[in-house]
Design a protein around this motif. Structure first.
Motif, PDB file in Angstrom:
ATOM      1  N   GLU A 103       0.617  -0.935   0.047  1.00  0.00           N
ATOM      2  CA  GLU A 103      -0.133   0.216  -0.300  1.00  0.00           C
ATOM      3  C   GLU A 103       1.095   1.166   0.030  1.00  0.00           C
ATOM      4  O   GLU A 103       0.412   2.385  -0.392  1.00  0.00           O
ATOM      5  N   GLY A 104       2.109   1.072  -0.154  1.00  0.00           N
ATOM      6  CA  GLY A 104       3.056   1.885   0.360  1.00  0.00           C
ATOM      7  C   GLY A 104       3.243   2.381  -1.057  1.00  0.00           C
ATOM      8  O   GLY A 104       3.281   1.957  -2.216  1.00  0.00           O
ATOM      9  N   ASP A 105       4.727   3.187  -0.961  1.00  0.00           N
ATOM     10  CA  ASP A 105       5.549   4.130  -2.138  1.00  0.00           C
ATOM     11  C   ASP A 105       6.570   2.786  -2.020  1.00  0.00           C
ATOM     12  O   ASP A 105       7.594   2.601  -1.345  1.00  0.00           O
ATOM     13  N   LEU A 106       6.825   2.139  -3.639  1.00  0.00           N
ATOM     14  CA  LEU A 106       7.929   1.189  -4.017  1.00  0.00           C
ATOM     15  C   LEU A 106       8.278   1.026  -5.129  1.00  0.00           C
ATOM     16  O   LEU A 106       8.014   1.877  -6.026  1.00  0.00           O
ATOM     17  N   GLY A 107      10.314   2.382  -5.325  1.00  0.00           N
ATOM     18  CA  GLY A 107      10.785   2.811  -5.924  1.00  0.00           C
ATOM     19  C   GLY A 107      11.839   2.337  -6.585  1.00  0.00           C
ATOM     20  O   GLY A 107      12.707   1.832  -5.349  1.00  0.00           O
ATOM     21  N   ILE A 108      12.606   1.932  -7.270  1.00  0.00           N
ATOM     22  CA  ILE A 108      13.631   1.415  -7.967  1.00  0.00           C
ATOM     23  C   ILE A 108      13.886   2.451  -8.229  1.00  0.00           C
ATOM     24  O   ILE A 108      13.915   3.757  -9.634  1.00  0.00           O
ATOM     25  N   TYR A 109      16.009   3.348  -7.662  1.00  0.00           N
ATOM     26  CA  TYR A 109      16.727   4.200  -7.829  1.00  0.00           C
ATOM     27  C   TYR A 109      18.388   3.515  -8.702  1.00  0.00           C
ATOM     28  O   TYR A 109      18.541   2.042  -7.660  1.00  0.00           O
ATOM     29  N   ASP A 110      18.675   4.539  -9.413  1.00  0.00           N
ATOM     30  CA  ASP A 110      20.120   4.095 -10.074  1.00  0.00           C
ATOM     31  C   ASP A 110      21.202   5.147  -9.110  1.00  0.00           C
ATOM     32  O   ASP A 110      20.314   5.626  -7.866  1.00  0.00           O
ATOM     33  N   PRO A 111      22.380   4.763  -9.170  1.00  0.00           N
ATOM     34  CA  PRO A 111      23.837   4.852  -8.656  1.00  0.00           C
ATOM     35  C   PRO A 111      22.985   6.851  -8.052  1.00  0.00           C
ATOM     36  O   PRO A 111      23.542   6.785  -6.917  1.00  0.00           O
ATOM     37  N   ALA A 112      22.705   7.346  -9.316  1.00  0.00           N
ATOM     38  CA  ALA A 112      22.743   8.552  -9.880  1.00  0.00           C
ATOM     39  C   ALA A 112      21.392   8.950  -7.994  1.00  0.00           C
ATOM     40  O   ALA A 112      21.431  10.395  -7.854  1.00  0.00           O
ATOM     41  N   GLY A 119      20.268   7.571   0.001  1.00  0.00           N
ATOM     42  CA  GLY A 119      22.211   7.628  -0.468  1.00  0.00           C
ATOM     43  C   GLY A 119      22.751   6.638   0.885  1.00  0.00           C
ATOM     44  O   GLY A 119      23.447   6.262   0.316  1.00  0.00           O
ATOM     45  N   ARG A 120      22.777   6.603   2.018  1.00  0.00           N
ATOM     46  CA  ARG A 120      23.112   5.458   2.752  1.00  0.00           C
ATOM     47  C   ARG A 120      23.093   4.234   2.505  1.00  0.00           C
ATOM     48  O   ARG A 120      23.649   3.397   2.247  1.00  0.00           O
ATOM     49  N   ALA A 121      21.875   3.875   1.584  1.00  0.00           N
ATOM     50  CA  ALA A 121      21.554   2.727   0.688  1.00  0.00           C
ATOM     51  C   ALA A 121      22.925   2.315  -0.255  1.00  0.00           C
ATOM     52  O   ALA A 121      22.677   1.348   0.012  1.00  0.00           O
ATOM     53  N   ALA A 122      23.077   3.073  -0.682  1.00  0.00           N
ATOM     54  CA  ALA A 122      23.816   3.307  -2.156  1.00  0.00           C
ATOM     55  C   ALA A 122      25.541   2.983  -1.897  1.00  0.00           C
ATOM     56  O   ALA A 122      25.385   2.708  -2.098  1.00  0.00           O
ATOM     57  N   SER A 123      25.564   3.148  -0.256  1.00  0.00           N
ATOM     58  CA  SER A 123      26.999   2.892  -0.174  1.00  0.00           C
ATOM     59  C   SER A 123      27.004   1.498   0.333  1.00  0.00           C
ATOM     60  O   SER A 123      28.069   1.186   0.617  1.00  0.00           O
ATOM     61  N   GLY A 124      25.836   1.051   0.318  1.00  0.00           N
ATOM     62  CA  GLY A 124      25.699  -0.738   0.098  1.00  0.00           C
ATOM     63  C   GLY A 124      25.325  -0.725   1.790  1.00  0.00           C
ATOM     64  O   GLY A 124      25.561  -2.706   2.035  1.00  0.00           O
ATOM     65  N   THR A 125      24.766  -0.364   2.808  1.00  0.00           N
ATOM     66  CA  THR A 125      23.982  -0.897   4.104  1.00  0.00           C
ATOM     67  C   THR A 125      22.861  -0.533   3.779  1.00  0.00           C
ATOM     68  O   THR A 125      22.038   0.823   3.118  1.00  0.00           O
TER      69      THR A 125
END
Length: 429
Positions: A69-78, A95-101
């Protein structure tokens, strides 16, 4: 009292419920938010599986339709959104997840979980899942409402035994208060009953013992007053009559009258001492108790009572066995008993009165007989307040008490004619 006991029980129940419900409410809140983060993380991981290694080169991603029911999106490294829903540019969590965690955030009315997507040990994208905290709080508040309802139901159930226990504790105390009030109002027969509660029963027991002791002291005081008035009235009357007769008779021997008055006053003083001794539960039969020969006892009785009987035209005869004339008896106590028996014969008897002495070996029997008859049962004649005439029924009861104080016994041995027998132990002179 009942309200105070019930109030204490209610406060105890409220404190117990608060100590249980508040931590439980906090646990419910933490659990619901943890469950929601877990749901977001699972949704994000499911979406990350659909991201191919070619995502970095522009391969599009199609998210599977679901019930999220919420928002679900896929983002590139940028941090640009390439698919799904959510902000066009990724936020700090992304941004924190883009660092690998795996990153999480709870604030600004939103709950966010971001999961990195890796390929060949490189992060090629980020899946961001978010939902409004309002929906989580709605479930938390619903659970809290259910918890509150359970707490209120528990409070209501606990209130019933609390009130019953308050009544159980307050009822015996209220009964004890009513008993105390009855005693205060003069009812010395009021006694507190047992209730089965040890501490309150002990208070009731002590209260009853106190009332018993108080009643005993008051009874002794009343008996002393009655005994004193009974024993002093006749000698005082005789003393006054003797002095008045001496003053009214011309040429009377005043010295003789004064000597008789002194003898009567000495007898009155001894009477007062004897009544006081009886009131203090003292006896005159122990070692060192004043003693006198029975011959002296009868002579003293004749001296005091010959005149009153003669004035009524009645005879007083004394039968003395010379063989036991020297036998000793308690002096003042026996004088008092004989005076009471002769006064009783004078007031309630008829005809001649005879006092005889008998030797019974270890004891001496003194019989006082008149020509009247006894209408009352011998079993009640010595009860205080029992009388066949205008008297108050004190004399014979007092005589029986005095006889017991010397180790003797007074009894009725004849009803037609009336005969009282006083048994006395022999006393060393």
């Amino acid at each position: 009292m009942r309200q105070r006991v019930a109030r204490v029980a209610v406060v105890a129940v409220l404190v117990a419920l608060a100590l249980l419900a508040v931590p439980l409410a906090l646990v419910i809140r933490a659990s619901f938010f943890a469950d929601e983060r877990g749901e977001l993380e699972r949704a994000a991981l499911s979406a990350a599986v659909r991201v191919s290694p070619d995502f970095a080169t522009g391969d599009p991603v199609e998210l599977a339709p679901g019930h999220f029911e919420g928002d679900l999106g896929i983002y590139d490294p940028a941090l640009r959104r390439r698919a799904g829903t959510g902000p066009a540019l990724g936020d700090a969590v992304t941004g924190r997840a883009a660092s690998g965690t795996v990153a999480q955030r709870d604030g600004d009315g939103e709950l966010v979980v971001a999961v990195p997507v890796s390929s060949a040990e490189h992060v090629i994208g980020v899946v961001r899942a978010s939902t409004s905290t309002a929906s989580v709080w709605k479930r938390v508040l619903t659970a809290w409402g259910a918890l509150l309802a359970v707490a209120l139901a528990a409070f209501g159930i606990a209130l019933l035994p609390a009130r019953r226990q308050a009544r159980a504790l307050a009822a015996p105390l209220e009964a004890l208060a009513r008993t105390s009030q009855s005693v205060t109002d003069g009812d010395l027969t009021a006694r507190a009953g047992a209730c089965g509660i040890g501490e309150i029963d002990q208070v009731a027991l002590n209260h009853n013992a106190m009332v018993d002791r108080l009643a005993q002291l008051l009874r002794h005081e009343r008996e002393f007053t009655a005994n004193a008035s009974h024993q002093l009235r006749t000698p005082l009357t005789g003393l006054q009559l003797g002095l008045e007769a001496a003053l009214a008779t011309p040429g009377a021997d005043l010295r003789s009258a004064v000597e008789e008055a002194l003898a009567e006053s000495h007898h009155l003083n001894e009477t007062i001492d004897e009544v006081l001794s009886l009131a203090k539960d003292a006896t005159r039969s122990g070692p060192g108790a004043p003693a006198q020969p029975v011959a002296a006892l009868l002579e003293r009785a004749e001296l005091r009572w010959h005149g009153p009987f003669a004035m009524d035209g009645r005879r007083l005869r004394l039968g003395l066995d010379r063989a036991v004339a020297g036998a000793a008896t308690p002096r003042r106590t026996t004088d008092q008993i004989l005076d009471i028996l002769l006064d009783n014969a004078h007031r309630h008897g008829r005809g001649s009165v005879e006092v005889t002495l008998r030797d019974l070996g270890e004891a001496i029997a003194i019989d006082v007989t008149d020509e009247g008859s006894l209408s009352l049962p011998p079993s009640v004649i010595f009860e205080r307040g029992t009388s066949t005439g205008p008297g108050q029924g004190i004399g014979l009861a007092l005589a029986a008490e005095l006889a017991e104080s010397t180790g003797g016994r007074l009894s009725v041995t004849g009803t037609e004619p009336t005969r009282f027998t006083l048994l006395l132990p022999r006393t060393a002179e």
